[in-house]
Design an enzyme around this catalytic site. Structure first.
Site, mmCIF file in Angstrom:
data_model
loop_
_atom_site.group_PDB
_atom_site.id
_atom_site.type_symbol
_atom_site.label_atom_id
_atom_site.label_comp_id
_atom_site.label_asym_id
_atom_site.label_seq_id
_atom_site.Cartn_x
_atom_site.Cartn_y
_atom_site.Cartn_z
ATOM 1 N N MET A 68 20.280 -18.168 -7.526
ATOM 2 C CA MET A 68 19.723 -18.431 -6.196
ATOM 3 C C MET A 68 20.283 -19.726 -5.596
ATOM 4 S SD MET A 68 15.832 -17.006 -6.655
ATOM 5 C CE MET A 68 15.420 -17.953 -8.122
ATOM 6 N N THR A 69 21.534 -19.669 -5.200
ATOM 7 C CA THR A 69 22.223 -20.838 -4.660
ATOM 8 C C THR A 69 21.975 -20.958 -3.156
ATOM 9 O OG1 THR A 69 24.161 -19.401 -4.914
ATOM 10 C CG2 THR A 69 24.022 -21.301 -6.347
ATOM 11 N N TYR A 70 20.716 -21.103 -2.832
ATOM 12 C CA TYR A 70 20.275 -21.328 -1.455
ATOM 13 C C TYR A 70 18.907 -21.982 -1.528
ATOM 14 C CZ TYR A 70 18.955 -16.563 -2.854
ATOM 15 O OH TYR A 70 18.542 -15.466 -3.569
ATOM 16 N N ASP A 71 18.325 -22.285 -0.390
ATOM 17 C CA ASP A 71 17.094 -23.082 -0.348
ATOM 18 C C ASP A 71 17.288 -24.434 -1.034
ATOM 19 O OD1 ASP A 71 15.816 -21.079 1.000
ATOM 20 O OD2 ASP A 71 14.798 -20.265 -0.747
ATOM 21 N N TRP B 219 20.416 -12.560 -0.435
ATOM 22 C CA TRP B 219 19.028 -12.535 0.010
ATOM 23 C C TRP B 219 19.055 -12.689 1.521
ATOM 24 C CZ3 TRP B 219 14.554 -11.670 -2.611
ATOM 25 C CH2 TRP B 219 13.378 -11.792 -1.844
ATOM 26 N N GLU C 105 9.418 -17.641 -11.264
ATOM 27 C CA GLU C 105 9.709 -18.920 -10.612
ATOM 28 C C GLU C 105 8.568 -19.913 -10.875
ATOM 29 O OE1 GLU C 105 10.988 -18.510 -6.544
ATOM 30 O OE2 GLU C 105 12.004 -16.648 -6.960
ATOM 31 N N TRP D 132 0.813 -1.218 0.000
ATOM 32 C CA TRP D 132 0.000 0.000 0.000
ATOM 33 C C TRP D 132 0.848 1.270 0.000
ATOM 34 C CZ3 TRP D 132 0.304 3.538 4.063
ATOM 35 C CH2 TRP D 132 1.049 3.108 5.178
#
Length: 440
Positions: free
Chosen positions: A205-208, A355, A134, A59
């Site tokens: 995105m070299t994580y998760d 991130w 994604e 918002w």
């Protein structure tokens, strides 16, 4: 050798999350908390798609006659650092694939998105756009045409960005993309040689790579594979993913390698057995500020270490984890971050990506100063030399060994652990996830 020149040659990409403003007490994070010199590129997360157009998500993203919005506060950082570039990311795990698939399905829709995106970016003083789809061909609402349409979308965006610069004389808008580390997502959705033609950089995105959607412990962001892993399991690490993109045709210089400012955790079935791949029964408890089960900011992990948690180290993956009672959280600390930055430099990658900013210890409660992980990245990028970072070579398996209890203190910025490891295999790639905005 001019180390400032070497430092400046690396991109340091940092994501900012617009929902971190809603956290309570010391977890609350605002654009004014961002150091203007931390990063070369700041990416505001997230905008959403409304039909074929970019649209603000929160918002208070956009300014009104009676209120300065978050976009304006974010982009004001450029007055303190004129070299800073700001982008806005569209997408993320929550938005999913369906809106992108729909928007990119026809040439007319793609062109409307590209044309209106230029106006959106200029109106809000952003320097570029980060596409965080994604993932093409995956998840609900995707089609097999997404792989081709993703490339067509990038092509038209670049055309519109080039045309706008030619017409107005303004610096060209930056086009980047957040991309996955998992093999199946890469193979099914990304034509890497074609992507190179249109993007300025990719944020890997070299994580998760592991998390509480699995039934046994695994590290979120291991640098190398775990000893004894084969097949799909051996691909769930930074080294494999970054090199797979390079082998697929993405120049290493275009890749910003992702580093996690958080950990992912599990609740152990048997707290007495806490090695890698120990059985778990549920996600770890939610952090007091981030509020998501199976996920903790670095500053929340510090609190575990300060209140009786024990730090262990996975020598083959070069990352730590903490155990406190039944809670098991794999994470990054100053030492593991420095090791990864050395690896990134030695392999010729274009830079780092984090991130996210709000997940580092931005108040300095860990006793390591404010933003210890980000400062470790920047400090290590300025250094030269050092041993080459390579996988641990072992002729015999390591076995579980209990480490001594080690607490984070205000008198030390690193913890020197004993080694703990296991030799079991790792589960195949999980099909799901995330709470902050990235998955493998």
């Amino acid at each position: 050798m001019n180390m400032d020149y070497i430092f400046d040659s690396y991109r340091r990409v940092c994501y900012h999350t617009n929902w971190s403003q809603y956290r309570t007490s010391t977890g609350k994070f605002m654009p004014t908390d961002i150091g203007p010199d931390f990063c070369t590129h700041l990416i505001y997360s997230f905008a959403k798609l409304q039909g074929n157009k970019l649209h603000s998500f929160e918002w208070n993203d956009e300014s009104t006659p009676w209120m300065k919005g978050m976009y304006a506060k974010f982009n004001e950082l450029k007055t303190q650092n004129p070299n800073l570039k700001t982008l806005i990311a569209v997408g993320g795990w929550t938005l999913g694939s369906k809106p992108f698939s729909h928007m990119s399905a026809t040439d007319a829709d793609r062109r409307e998105f590209a044309r209106t995106s230029v106006a959106f970016l200029r109106n809000h003083d952003f320097d570029g756009l980060d596409i965080d789809w994604e993932y093409p061909t995956k998840r609900s609402g995707s089609t097999t045409a997404d792989k081709r349409n993703y490339i067509e979308l990038l092509k038209i965006l670049k055309q519109e960005f080039d045309a706008e610069t030619k017409t107005t004389g303004k610096p060209k808008l930056i086009l980047s993309a957040a991309v996955p580390a998992g093999k199946s997502n890469i193979d099914s959705g990304y034509n890497i040689p074609e992507m190179v033609k249109y993007l300025e950089m990719v944020n890997l995105m070299t994580y998760d790579l592991h998390g509480s959607w699995e039934t046994k412990t695994g590290h979120n962001s291991g640098l190398f594979k775990h000893t004894g892993e084969t097949g799909d399991a051996a691909s769930m690490n930074l080294d494999w993913a970054a090199n797979y993109w390079v082998k697929g045709g993405m120049p290493a210089s275009m890749i910003n390698v992702g580093l996690a400012m958080y950990g992912r955790g599990f609740t152990l079935r048997n707290p007495g057995s806490h090695g890698l791949e120990s059985p778990s029964r549920s996600p770890s408890d939610a952090g007091p500020f981030t509020g998501e089960k199976g996920f903790m900011a670095y500053y929340e992990i510090c609190e575990l270490l300060q209140t009786g948690g024990t730090r262990h180290y996975l020598a083959d993956q070069m990352v730590p984890y903490v155990v406190k009672g039944s809670q098991w959280i794999g994470y990054e600390d100053v030492d593991s971050i420095r090791t990864k930055v050395k690896y990134i430099k030695q392999h010729g990658f274009g830079g780092t990506m984090i991130w996210a900013l709000d997940l580092d210890d931005f108040h300095g409660n860990c006793g390591q100063g404010k933003f210890p992980l980000i400062n470790a990245i920047n400090d290590e990028l300025k250094r030269s030399g050092g041993p080459v970072i390579q996988p641990v070579q072992q002729s015999t398996p390591l076995v579980n060994s209990q480490t001594t209890t080690q607490h984070l203190t205000t008198t030390s910025t690193t913890i020197k652990p004993k080694v703990i490891n296991t030799t079991k295999g790792v589960s195949k790639e999980a099909a799901v996830i995330n709470g902050g905005g990235c998955i493998y």
